[in-house]
Design an enzyme around this catalytic site. Structure first.
Site, mmCIF file in Angstrom:
data_model
loop_
_atom_site.group_PDB
_atom_site.id
_atom_site.type_symbol
_atom_site.label_atom_id
_atom_site.label_comp_id
_atom_site.label_asym_id
_atom_site.label_seq_id
_atom_site.Cartn_x
_atom_site.Cartn_y
_atom_site.Cartn_z
ATOM 1 N N CYS A 162 0.830 -1.192 0.000
ATOM 2 C CA CYS A 162 0.000 0.000 0.000
ATOM 3 C C CYS A 162 0.872 1.252 0.000
ATOM 4 O O CYS A 162 2.026 1.218 -0.388
ATOM 5 C CB CYS A 162 -0.899 -0.011 1.231
ATOM 6 S SG CYS A 162 -1.773 -1.587 1.472
ATOM 7 N N ILE A 220 -4.907 -7.008 -0.648
ATOM 8 C CA ILE A 220 -4.320 -8.250 -1.169
ATOM 9 C C ILE A 220 -4.566 -9.417 -0.215
ATOM 10 O O ILE A 220 -4.944 -10.505 -0.638
ATOM 11 C CB ILE A 220 -2.811 -8.052 -1.433
ATOM 12 C CG1 ILE A 220 -2.623 -7.082 -2.609
ATOM 13 C CG2 ILE A 220 -2.121 -9.385 -1.727
ATOM 14 C CD1 ILE A 220 -1.199 -6.699 -2.875
ATOM 15 N N VAL A 221 -4.329 -9.208 1.073
ATOM 16 C CA VAL A 221 -4.593 -10.223 2.094
ATOM 17 C C VAL A 221 -5.668 -9.686 3.034
ATOM 18 O O VAL A 221 -5.608 -8.522 3.441
ATOM 19 C CB VAL A 221 -3.316 -10.568 2.885
ATOM 20 C CG1 VAL A 221 -3.628 -11.546 4.015
ATOM 21 C CG2 VAL A 221 -2.253 -11.159 1.953
ATOM 22 N N GLY A 259 3.347 -3.353 3.128
ATOM 23 C CA GLY A 259 4.135 -4.561 2.919
ATOM 24 C C GLY A 259 3.373 -5.847 3.069
ATOM 25 O O GLY A 259 2.150 -5.875 3.230
ATOM 26 N N ASP A 277 -1.994 -9.921 7.491
ATOM 27 C CA ASP A 277 -0.659 -10.425 7.820
ATOM 28 C C ASP A 277 0.146 -9.439 8.654
ATOM 29 O O ASP A 277 0.882 -9.816 9.561
ATOM 30 C CB ASP A 277 0.105 -10.772 6.535
ATOM 31 C CG ASP A 277 0.171 -9.609 5.553
ATOM 32 O OD1 ASP A 277 -0.816 -8.873 5.440
ATOM 33 O OD2 ASP A 277 1.212 -9.444 4.890
ATOM 34 N N SER A 289 8.593 -11.507 -10.204
ATOM 35 C CA SER A 289 9.634 -11.206 -11.177
ATOM 36 C C SER A 289 10.962 -11.786 -10.712
ATOM 37 O O SER A 289 11.081 -12.251 -9.582
ATOM 38 C CB SER A 289 9.729 -9.689 -11.365
ATOM 39 O OG SER A 289 10.652 -9.349 -12.369
#
Length: 625
Positions: free
Chosen positions: A2, A54-55, A77, A101, A369
């Site tokens: 974020c 995301i989580v 993070g 998380d 990546s």
């Protein structure tokens, strides 16, 4: 991940933090977190958060507090070992309010204080306000995957954010060019933390922890890359044991980075590193029918479409690609500079910007990546040149060579270590590029005259490991993971993850003998041996190309009007940073039909001048008086 922003003002007990300022800071980084925004404001602090979910998509809002509200946190993070940490902390009686998380950071701080950073496995930048102790603790992950910037005002207010553009919304923060940073970009691969392009604004270094209290910021490095001294014989294993352990650690690293409650994708350049990541996923059946993304160049001699298609056929992935030429560079270059917050030396940031745009357009928020493999496994041509140079040592030196050796000893702690170029000779070239005013004062701000790297981590190491350490400090965090990684990914609200930049994996790689990384003149030897179990041999054995894109000559030769205006004699003279006569001569060279820049070995000087002009224009920086 974020975007975070914060204001800490311990000296204004009777005043509230200005909510409007904090909201403007957060708005400046909305692209990092378009899903949600929230603030925490008290008399002493204001924390802001822009969320990319995301989580724990439905929960996990920030700023977060602990059970009794004595700790307030914002974190940008992902904590990959949060499940193990949460189970441990719950066993000690901690009560979690979300399934996010990053909440483990708060409870881990309650248990272990600032030593919590040593327990975290992930990519993160966070700030915790400890109300009882009236202090703020901040930290950045070991490799600098996530950014964190700060400044301290004349009133001793401490201001931090994920991007510099947020800091610029705080009253009194000046927009003055950091000349030492500009010279670093010209001299080295790029900026080196804590430098930024803005005087008085600093980047936290990778693996750095800080405490702000009583108007003072105390910083320390809690983790750093540390290769053993040459000749050390601790924990020696057989080659097969090294290979097996490394394979296992890579698999674990990839699995960690697949944790998400949203779709994931993968960059696929056609090279070894990104191919290996996706090959492990296919062979270990970690995901099926996953999306991959790549760019195809329509200009220049390097095009990896053949290898990309071969990997797509092998993986049976849902592949998305886009064609890229100088028109795409022209269209995206200003946007790339805005997000990078720095001039750049190559145009491939625009390619990466286009890639993240393609990722987001296909509904993907997280992309993996292959960054880090070249620096860990001697993947650049410089590693081979070091070996060749060692075999041709010339002890009959003239005065220039002796002085150059002294400069190398100053820069790297080792007079025999050559990194990229002869710096004293290049110093004279730089003097000609700068305006007369800057040329005369180069010794006052030049990159060669201020320490920027811990030479104790270089001295006494094998040449492969010396270069690896320097590459990590000068390529990875502030360039490949920053202007070329995080900024262009989050420009389109996409999070990047890097399996080769895993703390457990990297710490193990430091113990692997250099001859298993560079075997004879074959780079990445042990990684190629591991890859043989996961990807086609043709990908492993192919010629390695650097990821480069068309340079400034393409923009000039195609007569892009605004580029010509920005590099005009009058414009360069008015800005006051570069010598307009020298820039005119360079333009004539670039306009020659046969001219090209070999970006692997040469500097695209006009690209730096052009993108500095863009940087200066976008951030409304005054001319040099």
């Amino acid at each position: 991940m974020c975007g975070i922003a914060g204001i800490v003002s311990f000296n204004r007990r009777n005043e509230h933090i200005n909510q409007g300022v904090l909201e403007r800071m957060c708005a400046a980084i909305k692209h990092r977190g378009p899903d949600d925004q929230d603030l925490y404001i008290s008399d002493e602090i204001g924390f802001g958060f822009r969320r990319l979910s995301i989580v724990d998509v439905s929960g996990g809002r920030q700023p977060m507090t602990n059970e009794d509200g004595s700790l307030i946190m914002v974190c940008n993070g992902e904590i990959f070992n949060f499940n193990e940490l949460r189970k441990e902390l719950e066993g000690k009686g901690h009560i979690f309010a979300t399934n996010a998380d990053v909440e483990v950071i708060l409870h881990l701080y309650e248990e272990e204080g600032i030593d919590l950073v040593k327990r975290l496995d992930g990519q993160f930048s966070f700030a915790i306000f400890d109300r009882r102790k009236r202090r703020v603790i901040l930290a950045r992950d070991p490799f600098g995957v996530t950014p964190l910037f700060y400044t301290i005002t004349d009133d001793l207010d401490f201001i931090f954010a994920s991007e510099i553009k947020a800091l610029l919304h705080y009253p009194g923060v000046n927009k003055t060019v950091n000349l030492n940073a500009l010279d670093q970009i010209i001299t080295f691969p790029g900026l080196v933390s804590p430098n930024t392009m803005f005087e008085g604004i600093y980047s936290f270094r990778p693996g750095e922890l800080a405490i702000f209290e009583n108007g003072t910021l105390n910083k320390s490095i809690y983790w750093d890359l540390d290769y053993p001294l040459e000749g050390a014989t601790h924990n020696i294993r057989s080659y097969e044991e090294y290979k097996e352990a490394l394979d296992d650690l890579l698999q674990k690293s990839i699995k960690k980075r697949l944790q998400a409650d949203v779709p994931l994708g993968f960059y696929l350049s056609g090279g070894l590193d990104s191919s290996l990541v996706t090959g492990v996923i296919k062979n270990k059946q970690l995901l099926n029918n996953f999306p991959t993304f790549s760019v195809e160049f329509l200009t220049g001699s390097i095009n990896e479409v053949k290898y990309q298609k071969e990997m797509v056929n092998y993986l049976q992935s849902q592949h998305h690609s886009m064609l890229f030429d100088y028109l795409e560079i022209e269209k995206r270059l200003k946007q790339a500079i805005w997000h990078a917050e720095t001039p750049i030396k190559e145009t491939y940031n625009t390619c990466s910007l286009a890639l993240s745009e393609l990722v987001r357009a296909n509904g993907v928020k997280v992309v993996l990546s292959g960054e880090g493999a070249d620096e860990l496994f001697a993947g650049y041509v410089g590693y081979r040149f070091d070996k060749e140079r060692a075999q041709k040592m010339d002890f009959d030196m003239d005065l220039d060579a002796i002085m150059e050796n002294e400069m190398r000893a100053k820069l790297w702690g080792d007079e025999s270590f050559f990194y990229e170029r002869e710096y004293l000779a290049f110093e004279e070239n730089k003097r000609s590029i700068y305006s007369n005013k800057l040329s005369d004062s180069l010794h006052d701000f030049g990159a060669l005259y201020r320490p920027f790297i811990d030479t104790s981590k270089i001295i006494g190491r094998n040449k492969v490991h010396q270069r690896s350490y320097i590459d990590f400090k000068m390529r990875i965090s502030d360039h490949l993971l920053s202007d070329h990684g995080d900024r262009v990914a989050f420009a389109n609200s996409v999070e990047g993850r890097y399996p080769f930049l895993d703390k457990d994996l990297v710490e193990f790689v430091t113990t692997v003998p250099s001859e298993y990384k560079l075997r004879g003149m074959e780079e990445k030897y042990i990684l190629k041996q591991i890859a043989a179990d996961y990807i086609p041999q043709s990908i492993i054995n192919r010629e390695k190309f650097s990821f480069v894109a068309p340079g400034c000559q393409y923009l000039l030769q195609n007569k892009v009007e605004w580029v010509m205006d920005m590099l005009s004699y009058a414009q360069i003279k008015n800005e006051g940073y570069f010598n307009p006569d020298v820039i005119e001569r360079l333009k004539k060279q670039y306009l020659a039909p046969s001219f090209s820049v070999n970006q692997t070995f040469e500097i695209d000087l006009l690209m730096i001048v052009l993108t500095f002009g863009i940087f200066k224009e976008l951030y409304q920086i005054p001319n040099l008086n």
